[in-house]
Write a protein that holds these residues in place. Structure first.
Motif, PDB file in Angstrom:
ATOM      1  N   SER A   1       5.108   1.619 -17.240  1.00  0.00           N
ATOM      2  CA  SER A   1       5.066   2.535 -16.101  1.00  0.00           C
ATOM      3  C   SER A   1       4.893   3.976 -16.569  1.00  0.00           C
ATOM      4  O   SER A   1       4.122   4.755 -15.992  1.00  0.00           O
ATOM      5  CB  SER A   1       6.354   2.420 -15.277  1.00  0.00           C
TER       6      SER A   1
ATOM      7  N   TYR B   1       0.837  -1.206   0.000  1.00  0.00           N
ATOM      8  CA  TYR B   1       0.000   0.000   0.000  1.00  0.00           C
ATOM      9  C   TYR B   1       0.870   1.254   0.000  1.00  0.00           C
ATOM     10  O   TYR B   1       0.545   2.250  -0.656  1.00  0.00           O
ATOM     11  CB  TYR B   1      -0.931   0.004   1.211  1.00  0.00           C
TER      12      TYR B   1
ATOM     13  N   VAL C   1       0.794   7.040  -6.761  1.00  0.00           N
ATOM     14  CA  VAL C   1      -0.323   7.945  -7.012  1.00  0.00           C
ATOM     15  C   VAL C   1      -0.011   9.345  -6.480  1.00  0.00           C
ATOM     16  O   VAL C   1      -0.474  10.348  -7.038  1.00  0.00           O
ATOM     17  CB  VAL C   1      -1.617   7.388  -6.388  1.00  0.00           C
TER      18      VAL C   1
ATOM     19  N   ALA D   1       8.007   3.298  -9.977  1.00  0.00           N
ATOM     20  CA  ALA D   1       6.935   2.329 -10.217  1.00  0.00           C
ATOM     21  C   ALA D   1       7.503   1.027 -10.764  1.00  0.00           C
ATOM     22  O   ALA D   1       7.054  -0.072 -10.392  1.00  0.00           O
ATOM     23  CB  ALA D   1       5.916   2.917 -11.190  1.00  0.00           C
TER      24      ALA D   1
ATOM     25  N   GLU E   1      -5.190  -2.773  -4.062  1.00  0.00           N
ATOM     26  CA  GLU E   1      -4.017  -3.416  -3.478  1.00  0.00           C
ATOM     27  C   GLU E   1      -4.394  -4.722  -2.786  1.00  0.00           C
ATOM     28  O   GLU E   1      -3.722  -5.737  -2.942  1.00  0.00           O
ATOM     29  CB  GLU E   1      -3.356  -2.442  -2.495  1.00  0.00           C
TER      30      GLU E   1
ATOM     31  N   LEU F   1      -7.480   2.727  -3.817  1.00  0.00           N
ATOM     32  CA  LEU F   1      -6.131   2.162  -3.826  1.00  0.00           C
ATOM     33  C   LEU F   1      -6.036   0.962  -2.892  1.00  0.00           C
ATOM     34  O   LEU F   1      -5.439  -0.064  -3.241  1.00  0.00           O
ATOM     35  CB  LEU F   1      -5.116   3.218  -3.390  1.00  0.00           C
TER      36      LEU F   1
ATOM     37  N   ILE G   1       3.181  -4.167  -7.001  1.00  0.00           N
ATOM     38  CA  ILE G   1       2.161  -3.780  -7.978  1.00  0.00           C
ATOM     39  C   ILE G   1       2.335  -4.696  -9.179  1.00  0.00           C
ATOM     40  O   ILE G   1       3.357  -5.381  -9.287  1.00  0.00           O
ATOM     41  CB  ILE G   1       2.273  -2.284  -8.374  1.00  0.00           C
TER      42      ILE G   1
ATOM     43  N   TYR H   1      -5.159  -7.339  -5.362  1.00  0.00           N
ATOM     44  CA  TYR H   1      -3.953  -7.764  -6.070  1.00  0.00           C
ATOM     45  C   TYR H   1      -3.086  -8.652  -5.192  1.00  0.00           C
ATOM     46  O   TYR H   1      -2.580  -9.689  -5.633  1.00  0.00           O
ATOM     47  CB  TYR H   1      -3.145  -6.547  -6.538  1.00  0.00           C
TER      48      TYR H   1
ATOM     49  N   TRP I   1       1.828   1.860  -3.550  1.00  0.00           N
ATOM     50  CA  TRP I   1       0.726   2.405  -4.334  1.00  0.00           C
ATOM     51  C   TRP I   1       0.528   3.888  -4.024  1.00  0.00           C
ATOM     52  O   TRP I   1       0.307   4.711  -4.925  1.00  0.00           O
ATOM     53  CB  TRP I   1      -0.565   1.639  -4.047  1.00  0.00           C
TER      54      TRP I   1
END
Length: 450
Positions: free
Chosen positions: A340, A98, A105, A315, A433, A429, A324, A436, A101
């Motif tokens: 990316s 997290y 962002v 990223a 996450e 997000l 990710i 995923y 992420w």
């Protein structure tokens, strides 16, 4: 003349040869690109005449946080910033991922702020410099266009680097500090008679939390860790010096703006507040207005390019670790992280087109307050291993952690729609996450020596 040597000076390939002047230029360029051109109006509306104090408080907390970034970077000898730090100290894949992420962002929000400002200044330039009045509806189009341009340039391997870019940053430092000095010197009144706390005694505290994103660019230096000559000496000196220069610029320029802008002018020129302030300086007038507009367009576009380069590689690093989707770890034969770049460019364009400057600025501040709070916490926890003085990360942690509820409460009182929007982004997000991680388990690289 050796053309290859000249090309090396101008383009400055990344071969571990970044010295102190380049590191300082990169740091100042990353911070001042949008923080003074884009966020000044937002900060002034909140903090009023105490806006300079807001920038000073944010700068001091940034210095404390930079201490933690440096200590942890040298300890782990890795350059993925807060994601790496968390990955080494927590057993939870959810928390580590997290963090990654949020970082990605957060940089999207920063680039959107730059792109928004570029679009606003471009329309102003068309009117003030060329004499063409363009409809406001074109601002998002221009913002999306400049992001697309730099995505294309990065995909082709072209970067705005080297001697020319370094000179442009140092020239910007001289210009901004000179404008501030002229604006203060030619103020038609007594600066000491200004009602400093016209928006209340707590306004600079709220103001610093809202515009904290203005200082985020110093983190980009961490991602260049392996390419800095004599890094253990050059990086700390360069980073601290860059932050101090940024503080001087922010404090001086914002104080000048409070002297030169009346409240009604600020409302009318929120997105181009600095240009409006400079236009009121008797010695400069229209010429100063045009100078700031052109400087803003150059600085914000360079900020997009530099942040896109560094953040897309961040990223890629996070994707390589599996936090990710690994799709974004792909590099082409030239070493360019294609997916990316496209992902971050697309999200940036969407933010810049659909959001307001206040929404984008406050979202970016919340994201980096979270990332910096985590970094200070990790360094405080590992103080013995990193050789840190616990006072510095403790103060940094208090400052960044306290600022988060301040921003949220301010939004609750003044603009609950933005609050819901920011909360929605972070919740989305978290859901992405969580889904995923459940489908593609990620094991953080926990330091067994703790």
């Amino acid at each position: 003349m050796d053309l290859n040597a000249l090309k090396g000076v101008v383009e400055r390939t990344r071969d571990g040869q970044l010295g102190l002047p380049e590191v300082v230029a990169m740091g100042v360029g990353g911070m001042v690109s949008g923080g003074i051109y884009a966020a000044l109006g937002v900060a002034m509306q909140q903090a009023g005449n105490a806006v300079a104090l807001s920038y000073l408080i944010a700068g001091i907390i940034t210095l404390l946080t930079a201490y933690s970034y440096l200590k942890l970077t040298f300890h782990f000898e890795e350059h993925a910033g807060a994601f790496t730090f968390v990955e080494h100290v927590v057993d939870s894949p959810t928390i580590a991922a997290y963090t990654g992420w949020v970082l990605v962002v957060g940089y999207v929000g920063v680039m959107a702020m730059y792109a928004f400002a570029f679009g606003a200044y471009a329309l102003t330039a068309a009117r003030a410099v060329v004499g063409i009045e363009l409809p406001r509806v074109l601002r998002p189009v221009v913002s999306v266009g400049i992001v697309g341009l730099f995505v294309g340039l990065n995909l082709s391997g072209v970067r705005e680097t080297g001697l020319f870019e370094d000179v442009a940053v140092y020239l910007k430092i001289v210009i901004l500090l000179s404008l501030a000095a002229l604006g203060i010197a030619f103020f038609r009144g007594d600066p000491t008679a200004v009602d400093f706390f016209d928006e209340g005694y707590l306004s600079p505290i709220t103001g610093f939390a809202i515009i904290f994103v203005s200082y985020e660019g110093f983190q980009l230096l961490i991602y260049e860790y392996e390419e800095i000559r004599n890094v253990e000496r050059t990086l700390p000196i360069g980073m601290y010096l860059a932050i101090l220069i940024a503080i001087a610029i922010y404090v001086a320029v914002s104080f000048m703006a409070t002297l030169q802008l009346r409240p009604e002018q600020l409302v009318a020129h929120e997105e181009t507040a600095l240009a409006a302030a400079v236009s009121n300086i008797p010695l400069l007038g229209t010429a100063g207005f045009a100078l700031v507009i052109l400087s803003a367009m150059k600085s914000t576009s360079s900020g997009i390019n530099a942040t896109l380069f560094g953040a897309s590689r961040l990223a890629h690093e996070i994707a390589t670790e599996g936090a990710i989707p690994r799709l974004f770890s792909f590099r082409n034969r030239e070493g360019i992280p294609v997916y990316s770049l496209v992902l971050m460019g697309g999200l940036t364009a969407a933010f810049a087109a659909l959001g307001t400057l206040k929404q984008i600025t406050e979202f970016g501040s919340v994201a980096f307050l979270l990332a910096d709070a985590v970094t200070n916490f990790v360094n405080l926890r590992l103080a013995d291993e990193t050789g840190s003085n616990r006072l510095f990360p403790a103060l940094g942690l208090v400052g960044t952690t306290a600022a988060i509820p301040i921003v949220l409460y301010h939004l609750y009182r003044t603009d609950v729609e933005i609050l819901f929007g920011i909360a929605g982004i972070f919740l989305t997000l978290f859901l992405f996450e969580a889904l995923y991680i459940e489908r593609s388990p990620f094991e953080p690289d926990v330091d067994d020596e703790r």
